[in-house]
Design a protein around this motif. Sequence first.
Motif, PDB file in Angstrom:
ATOM      1  N   SER A  86     -46.622  35.865  31.778  1.00  0.00           N
ATOM      2  CA  SER A  86     -47.986  35.278  31.278  1.00  0.00           C
ATOM      3  C   SER A  86     -47.645  35.746  29.809  1.00  0.00           C
ATOM      4  O   SER A  86     -48.453  35.832  28.783  1.00  0.00           O
ATOM      5  N   ALA A  87     -46.426  36.053  29.536  1.00  0.00           N
ATOM      6  CA  ALA A  87     -46.629  37.352  27.965  1.00  0.00           C
ATOM      7  C   ALA A  87     -47.033  35.734  27.206  1.00  0.00           C
ATOM      8  O   ALA A  87     -46.673  34.867  27.163  1.00  0.00           O
ATOM      9  N   SER A  88     -47.085  36.493  25.777  1.00  0.00           N
ATOM     10  CA  SER A  88     -47.475  35.488  24.478  1.00  0.00           C
ATOM     11  C   SER A  88     -46.653  35.080  23.724  1.00  0.00           C
ATOM     12  O   SER A  88     -45.492  35.383  24.422  1.00  0.00           O
ATOM     13  N   ALA A  89     -46.940  33.683  22.874  1.00  0.00           N
ATOM     14  CA  ALA A  89     -45.946  32.951  22.433  1.00  0.00           C
ATOM     15  C   ALA A  89     -45.024  33.941  21.037  1.00  0.00           C
ATOM     16  O   ALA A  89     -43.543  34.274  21.087  1.00  0.00           O
ATOM     17  N   TRP A  90     -46.359  35.058  20.935  1.00  0.00           N
ATOM     18  CA  TRP A  90     -46.241  36.158  19.890  1.00  0.00           C
ATOM     19  C   TRP A  90     -44.872  37.614  20.798  1.00  0.00           C
ATOM     20  O   TRP A  90     -44.404  37.649  19.941  1.00  0.00           O
ATOM     21  N   GLU A  91     -44.949  37.624  21.920  1.00  0.00           N
ATOM     22  CA  GLU A  91     -43.943  38.362  22.497  1.00  0.00           C
ATOM     23  C   GLU A  91     -42.710  37.942  22.705  1.00  0.00           C
ATOM     24  O   GLU A  91     -41.479  38.593  22.800  1.00  0.00           O
ATOM     25  N   TYR A  92     -42.615  35.986  22.893  1.00  0.00           N
ATOM     26  CA  TYR A  92     -41.605  35.946  23.054  1.00  0.00           C
ATOM     27  C   TYR A  92     -40.573  35.683  21.782  1.00  0.00           C
ATOM     28  O   TYR A  92     -39.227  36.381  22.114  1.00  0.00           O
ATOM     29  N   ALA A  93     -41.226  35.661  20.209  1.00  0.00           N
ATOM     30  CA  ALA A  93     -40.585  35.558  19.094  1.00  0.00           C
ATOM     31  C   ALA A  93     -39.942  37.385  18.845  1.00  0.00           C
ATOM     32  O   ALA A  93     -39.345  37.474  18.595  1.00  0.00           O
ATOM     33  N   GLY A  94     -40.840  38.110  19.243  1.00  0.00           N
ATOM     34  CA  GLY A  94     -40.788  39.714  19.324  1.00  0.00           C
ATOM     35  C   GLY A  94     -39.033  39.784  20.234  1.00  0.00           C
ATOM     36  O   GLY A  94     -37.918  40.527  19.817  1.00  0.00           O
ATOM     37  N   VAL A  95     -38.672  39.456  21.648  1.00  0.00           N
ATOM     38  CA  VAL A  95     -38.178  39.479  21.976  1.00  0.00           C
ATOM     39  C   VAL A  95     -36.937  38.504  21.823  1.00  0.00           C
ATOM     40  O   VAL A  95     -34.977  39.119  21.820  1.00  0.00           O
ATOM     41  N   ILE A  96     -36.928  37.141  21.120  1.00  0.00           N
ATOM     42  CA  ILE A  96     -36.041  36.724  20.717  1.00  0.00           C
ATOM     43  C   ILE A  96     -35.012  37.366  19.117  1.00  0.00           C
ATOM     44  O   ILE A  96     -34.211  37.532  19.173  1.00  0.00           O
ATOM     45  N   ALA A  97     -36.374  37.851  18.373  1.00  0.00           N
ATOM     46  CA  ALA A  97     -35.938  38.051  16.994  1.00  0.00           C
ATOM     47  C   ALA A  97     -34.967  39.878  17.545  1.00  0.00           C
ATOM     48  O   ALA A  97     -33.841  39.703  17.099  1.00  0.00           O
ATOM     49  N   SER A  98     -35.558  40.455  18.368  1.00  0.00           N
ATOM     50  CA  SER A  98     -34.823  42.003  19.210  1.00  0.00           C
ATOM     51  C   SER A  98     -33.142  41.432  19.618  1.00  0.00           C
ATOM     52  O   SER A  98     -32.236  42.069  18.629  1.00  0.00           O
ATOM     53  N   CYS A  99     -32.661  40.124  20.381  1.00  0.00           N
ATOM     54  CA  CYS A  99     -31.421  39.350  20.783  1.00  0.00           C
ATOM     55  C   CYS A  99     -30.765  39.460  19.302  1.00  0.00           C
ATOM     56  O   CYS A  99     -29.596  40.115  19.204  1.00  0.00           O
ATOM     57  N   ALA A 100     -31.908  38.561  18.669  1.00  0.00           N
ATOM     58  CA  ALA A 100     -30.829  38.074  17.830  1.00  0.00           C
ATOM     59  C   ALA A 100     -30.485  39.271  16.788  1.00  0.00           C
ATOM     60  O   ALA A 100     -29.173  39.823  16.269  1.00  0.00           O
ATOM     61  N   TRP A 101     -30.930  40.387  15.994  1.00  0.00           N
ATOM     62  CA  TRP A 101     -30.751  41.919  15.616  1.00  0.00           C
ATOM     63  C   TRP A 101     -30.210  42.366  16.544  1.00  0.00           C
ATOM     64  O   TRP A 101     -28.276  43.021  15.335  1.00  0.00           O
TER      65      TRP A 101
END
Length: 467
Positions: A86-101
């Motif tokens: 049930s994670a929020s879109a905001w949390e998904y964005a954090g995971v994706i951005a952190s993986c990218a960096w």
Amino acid sequence: MDYARYYLGPLLQIAVIASFFLGGPYVWLGIASLPLLGLIDSLLPNDMAERKMNNKALADIPVWMASLLGPIIYIAAAIWVVRNPSASAWEYAGVIASCAWLSVIPLVPATHELYHQRGKLRRFIGRYAQICYLDATREIAHVVGHHIHVATDKDGDTARRGTSLYAFTPRAVVVSSREAWGSESDNLEKLGKGRWSLGHRLYKAILAQLIFQTLLFLIGGWVAVVVALAGMLIARFWVESFNYFQHYGLIRTHNGAIHRRHVWNHLKPLSRVLGFEITNHADHHTNSFAAYHELKPDTKWIPMPSVFVCFFSALIPPLWHNLVIKPALKRWDNELANPEELIIARVQNEQAGWPLWFDDDDKTDNLEARIAELEMENRQLRTQLLDAAGRKPSLGETGKISELTQIKGIGPAMEQQLNSHGVCSFKDLASLDEVDIKRIESAIGFNGRIRREKWIEQARERASEHV
């Protein structure tokens, strides 16, 4: 201390993996480290110290860790997907951005270090850990393309002056991919195989990516695959952006030797450590097999800010151009460039609409005179050879036949000046490129006239009439 400092990158990777298990706002830890590290690095003094690391095995440990932890971060992200339905879109964005960096720093310099070294296992890990930024064939174009053509117009990793980060990055992705695949096809052809036969490295890269994505699917389903591919795609473009800062605007002639001056160096402490000295790579381009800890800072360098500062400023092109790179290139042109490079620099500055900041025109003037001498000697030698063969020189071969005066705007006096610079026929005039035009106009003193009066277009028409 020298050995310990290079564990900063792996420690950051471990912290990001832990943040995914903690969940919630902690998933932003990875991407939040970017501005924090940038701020700290920019405030620290330049690190000009040579590393005292004589044990290669110990020096390699953080490199291996960073390379192997790169894919593990994506596995941790897939587990996060399962644990947080049930994670929020905001949390998904954090995971994706952190993986990218974290796929950029410290993974790219770590894999770069491995595939540049001798040893099958090193190169295997260095090659396939690059699945984290969708480019497991990257080292082909890097080694056989970039390292040969660095700072020339053949190098897709060297941005021309006036180019923005946004124009450079997508083009660099296309060029590096095309170079890698084309080079691999050329190699297969030399071995007597088909250009796209089953041994092609691109197929192996695709297979490696499919295996890894299958693993992520088995852990977290399609959502984990989408999260991973999003992070990897961002990282793919982000990786190319770092070449922008490392080589921007530098110039080398095609046949010129590669020197330490043909790369930029960012010698802030964190830039050096997190990049496994990839930002201290003056020696790397003169000896690509040198280990990261063997590279020595260039004491004759043109000072550049932290690589983090370069990245953030490049996001705003006027800031990057006016406050960072133009002052550096002005110094490079006037202090380090040779006469041949200055000619190209002038052309690029003019095309970019930049100031002509060249303090010492003597270098260029001397070069123009020497070029004219060589061209005159060449024409004389050609005439002597033709005379010895008993053949009359054809139109334009001696430079004495009044051919160019048929071009509107060229009189006898102008023709004589053009002849002195090797332009003796319609064909010579029609084949001039931008560097030739700049060289001739600079020497004779009629800037813009060749283009303005359409001499080249006229010459092409005349040349076609004589075919």
